[in-house]
Structures are given as structure tokens and as C-alpha cells.
Motif scaffolding. Structure first.
Motif, mmCIF file in Angstrom:
data_model
loop_
_atom_site.group_PDB
_atom_site.id
_atom_site.type_symbol
_atom_site.label_atom_id
_atom_site.label_comp_id
_atom_site.label_asym_id
_atom_site.label_seq_id
_atom_site.Cartn_x
_atom_site.Cartn_y
_atom_site.Cartn_z
ATOM 1 N N ASP A 49 13.078 -3.650 -0.805
ATOM 2 C CA ASP A 49 13.606 -4.812 -1.532
ATOM 3 C C ASP A 49 13.961 -5.961 -0.589
ATOM 4 O O ASP A 49 13.959 -7.132 -0.994
ATOM 5 C CB ASP A 49 14.859 -4.418 -2.329
ATOM 6 N N SER A 50 14.267 -5.626 0.667
ATOM 7 C CA SER A 50 14.702 -6.654 1.620
ATOM 8 C C SER A 50 13.544 -7.290 2.392
ATOM 9 O O SER A 50 13.755 -8.254 3.124
ATOM 10 C CB SER A 50 15.679 -6.035 2.630
ATOM 11 N N LEU A 51 12.327 -6.767 2.220
ATOM 12 C CA LEU A 51 11.190 -7.242 3.007
ATOM 13 C C LEU A 51 10.457 -8.381 2.311
ATOM 14 O O LEU A 51 10.067 -8.244 1.147
ATOM 15 C CB LEU A 51 10.200 -6.095 3.264
ATOM 16 N N PRO A 52 10.201 -9.488 3.002
ATOM 17 C CA PRO A 52 9.437 -10.586 2.395
ATOM 18 C C PRO A 52 8.063 -10.150 1.888
ATOM 19 O O PRO A 52 7.612 -10.641 0.846
ATOM 20 C CB PRO A 52 9.307 -11.591 3.551
ATOM 21 N N THR A 53 7.405 -9.238 2.609
ATOM 22 C CA THR A 53 6.066 -8.815 2.167
ATOM 23 C C THR A 53 6.097 -8.037 0.855
ATOM 24 O O THR A 53 5.056 -7.879 0.202
ATOM 25 C CB THR A 53 5.390 -7.930 3.236
ATOM 26 N N GLU A 54 7.273 -7.543 0.466
ATOM 27 C CA GLU A 54 7.403 -6.746 -0.756
ATOM 28 C C GLU A 54 7.990 -7.539 -1.914
ATOM 29 O O GLU A 54 8.141 -7.011 -3.024
ATOM 30 C CB GLU A 54 8.287 -5.518 -0.490
ATOM 31 N N ALA A 55 8.315 -8.796 -1.683
ATOM 32 C CA ALA A 55 9.031 -9.580 -2.698
ATOM 33 C C ALA A 55 8.197 -9.804 -3.958
ATOM 34 O O ALA A 55 6.983 -10.000 -3.900
ATOM 35 C CB ALA A 55 9.458 -10.918 -2.105
ATOM 36 N N PHE A 56 8.874 -9.783 -5.090
ATOM 37 C CA PHE A 56 8.245 -10.051 -6.391
ATOM 38 C C PHE A 56 8.242 -11.553 -6.642
ATOM 39 O O PHE A 56 9.237 -12.244 -6.406
ATOM 40 C CB PHE A 56 9.021 -9.336 -7.501
ATOM 41 N N ARG A 57 7.121 -12.058 -7.145
ATOM 42 C CA ARG A 57 6.993 -13.496 -7.415
ATOM 43 C C ARG A 57 6.881 -13.716 -8.924
ATOM 44 O O ARG A 57 5.809 -13.508 -9.518
ATOM 45 C CB ARG A 57 5.765 -14.040 -6.683
ATOM 46 N N PRO A 58 7.971 -14.113 -9.570
ATOM 47 C CA PRO A 58 7.967 -14.281 -11.023
ATOM 48 C C PRO A 58 6.907 -15.271 -11.507
ATOM 49 O O PRO A 58 6.376 -15.121 -12.615
ATOM 50 C CB PRO A 58 9.380 -14.806 -11.325
ATOM 51 N N GLU A 59 6.579 -16.272 -10.688
ATOM 52 C CA GLU A 59 5.616 -17.291 -11.115
ATOM 53 C C GLU A 59 4.207 -16.728 -11.292
ATOM 54 O O GLU A 59 3.341 -17.367 -11.896
ATOM 55 C CB GLU A 59 5.601 -18.464 -10.121
ATOM 56 N N LEU A 60 3.986 -15.512 -10.766
ATOM 57 C CA LEU A 60 2.666 -14.880 -10.882
ATOM 58 C C LEU A 60 2.672 -13.722 -11.880
ATOM 59 O O LEU A 60 1.706 -12.966 -11.960
ATOM 60 C CB LEU A 60 2.191 -14.370 -9.511
ATOM 61 N N ALA A 61 3.748 -13.606 -12.650
ATOM 62 C CA ALA A 61 3.887 -12.458 -13.554
ATOM 63 C C ALA A 61 2.826 -12.430 -14.650
ATOM 64 O O ALA A 61 2.564 -11.385 -15.237
ATOM 65 C CB ALA A 61 5.281 -12.452 -14.176
ATOM 66 N N GLU A 62 2.206 -13.566 -14.940
ATOM 67 C CA GLU A 62 1.174 -13.623 -15.977
ATOM 68 C C GLU A 62 -0.232 -13.779 -15.379
ATOM 69 O O GLU A 62 -1.153 -14.206 -16.067
ATOM 70 C CB GLU A 62 1.460 -14.808 -16.917
ATOM 71 N N ILE A 63 -0.388 -13.424 -14.120
ATOM 72 C CA ILE A 63 -1.672 -13.646 -13.447
ATOM 73 C C ILE A 63 -2.817 -12.916 -14.135
ATOM 74 O O ILE A 63 -3.955 -13.389 -14.167
ATOM 75 C CB ILE A 63 -1.576 -13.240 -11.956
#
Length: 311
Positions: A15-29
Motif C-alpha cells: 500500500d505504501s509503494l508508488p508502483t502499487e498505487a491505485f489510480r481512480p481516474e483509470l477505474a473505467e479503463i
């Protein structure tokens, strides 16, 4: 040394790693047209070179240290798990045909062994002991350089490899894609290419994998340039193991010397097919034995051999 983590600890780490972060703006990709997804992905990839560029001084320092040891007979050894390990094995496997190295000069270790190239080996990446055993099998020496590769920077196999190599007096490099990583901290040379969250959450075969491949290209290629395995931008140590590479060998001699086909064929025959030797034969107007002696005295550096020949 690394220690075992509970599932809760591991989730907190991720959860603390930038490479693992969730991007809400791409949730509908998954609802987008294919072309739009391709554009998004291409835009993501376009950010990687800038991330690499910001760490070029770190990369260059690591290369100079690797080259110094390899010039003394040391080896370049990559160690990683999953995608990171596969990228290391790929880079190592491309050095013999490109630079005429032996398979033992640049080595790729992947957690779980060769089977892990195509299938997941359960638990292998979590074992620092496995990394130590893999390095011990190579009889590691202080002249060697070990590059631990891990997108997260927390993979026990990669960290274990770097820690063990350090204890053996070898040069250590830690390549990761997160800031403040345990891997970079464990290594003498830390290289952190911070590419940020992935298009697909946690899929570090994407931007992180691309960044790692770029850096590995630099580590091996520029090291080989420093070791004299090129002449300008020509691969004069290429191994002519198939028809394409034999044709490339002739073309390289032609580009380096401007000689005609007959002279090139004669030189390559005299040189036993060795491109670097053939170029020296043509440019210095010497025979094969003399060319080989000049190259040996110059530690394989063609420019030095040409200078010694008065060319």
C-alpha cells in the motif's frame, strides 16, 4: 538481513509503494475503446525515459565500477524474481552474440531457476536463502558485480543476493522503481527509477519493466564499450554464429575500413572470422598473428592496438 512478513505486513508494504498505487481516474479503463486504451498506455510509457534520465549519474557510476572489475576478470551477475529476473536473464543471454562474451561473463539468476522463466515458482521470490545458494554456486569473488533487480525494491531474493554479495566483497548494485527502497539501501550503488503507479494497478511488467530494461541495456552495453568491445558504434566483437551475423560481420569490416569485398574476405579468413582482428589486419596492413598480438597487448581495445601499430 530480510525477515519474514505477515500477510498484513506485506499488504501495508504494498500500500505504501508508488508502483502499487491505485489510480481512480483509470477505474473505467475497461470501458474505453481499444484505441483510447492504447493511447493511454503509450502516454504512460513516454514518461519512462525522463525517469531514467534523472538517475543517469547513478547509472554511470555503477557502470564505471562494473567495468573496472570486469577488466580484472570479474563477472556481471543479475539477480531478480519474476519479471525483474526474466529481464536480467534476457540481458545476460544477449551478451555472447553481441559482444562475444562467454556465457559465464554475464550471468542472469532468476528466483526458482530456469523453470521460472515461463512459469511462476511458488515462494521463490520470498527466499533470501535461495539467492545466497544461487550465488554460492557461482563461487562469487570480490571481482564480481551483482545487480539485484526488483521493481518494488523489497523482494527478499534480490535483497538477499545483494546482501550476500556485499558480504563476499563483490560490487553491489540495487535497481528498483520506488524511492527509499530496501534494495537500493542494501547496495553500494542504488539506482531508483521512480516511474509511479502503473496503468494496471501493481502490474510492474509495464512502466517499471520498461525502465528496468532500459537501465540493463545501459549497464551491459556501456560496460562493453568501456571494455573495448566496440569501435565507435560498431559491434566489432560480434559473434558470427548464423548467416545474418556473418553478413553483419562483413558489413562492419566494410564500414570500419572502406575496403573492397576481396580485401574483407581475405582479412576475415586470416582473422578466423574475428571482426576486430580483421579490421586491424586491413587498417594496419598486418597479418593475423601480428594483429592478434597487438590486440592482446591492448587488452582487446582496437583503438589502442591501431595506435600501437602506428595507424
Amino acid at each position: 538481513m530480510t525477515s519474514a512478513s505477515t500477510p498484513r505486513d506485506l499488504r501495508a508494504q504494498l500500500d505504501s509503494l508508488p508502483t502499487e498505487a491505485f489510480r481512480p481516474e483509470l477505474a473505467e479503463i475497461d470501458q474505453l475503446p481499444t484505441l483510447d486504451i492504447a493511447r493511454l498506455m503509450n502516454g504512460e510509457d513516454a514518461s519512462v525515459p525522463a525517469a531514467v534520465a534523472s538517475r543517469l549519474p547513478d547509472i554511470a557510476a555503477a557502470i564505471d565500477a562494473i567495468a573496472e572489475r570486469m577488466a580484472r576478470g570479474g563477472r556481471l551477475i543479475y539477480a531478480g524474481a519474476g519479471t525483474a529476473g526474466r529481464l536480467g536473464v534476457l540481458d545476460a543471454s544477449e551478451c555472447p552474440p553481441t559482444f562475444n562474451t562467454t556465457p559465464t561473463q554475464v550471468v542472469g539468476l532468476i528466483a526458482g531457476g530456469p523453470d521460472a522463466m515461463v512459469t511462476s515458482v511458488e515462494g521463490a521470490e520470498d527466499s533470501a536463502d535461495l539467492a545466497r545458494a544461487d550465488l554460492d554456486a557461482l563461487a562469487l569473488t570480490p571481482a564480481d558485480s551483482v545487480v539485484g533487480i526488483s521493481a518494488s525494491g523489497r523482494t527478499p531474493y534480490a535483497i538477499g543476493a545483494v546482501e550476500h554479495a556485499c558480504a563476499q566483497g563483490a560490487l553491489t548494485i540495487g535497481l528498483s522503481c520506488n524511492p527509499g527502497s530496501a534494495l537500493a539501501s542494501a547496495a553500494e550503488h542504488g539506482i531508483e527509477i521512480v516511474v509511479g503507479p502503473e496503468l494496471l494497478t501493481g502490474s510492474t511488467r509495464l512502466k517499471a519493466g520498461t525502465a528496468q530494461k532500459i537501465v540493463l541495456n545501459m549497464l551491459s552495453t556501456i560496460t562493453m564499450i568501456r571494455l573495448g568491445k566496440t569501435y565507435g558504434n560498431l559491434m566489432v566483437d560480434v559473434r558470427a554464429s548464423n548467416d545474418k551475423l556473418r553478413a553483419r560481420s562483413r558489413r562492419i569490416v566494410a564500414l570500419a575500413t572502406g575496403a573492397d569485398d576481396a580485401a574483407i574476405e581475405h582479412a576475415l579468413t586470416e582473422a578466423g572470422g574475428e571482426v576486430k582482428t580483421a579490421i586491424l589486419i586491413v587498417l594496419a596492413d598486418v597479418d593475423g598473428a601480428t594483429a592478434n598480438a597487438l590486440l592482446a597487448a591492448a587488452d582487446g581495445h582496437l583503438r589502442m592496438a591501431l595506435s600501437a601499430a602506428g595507424t
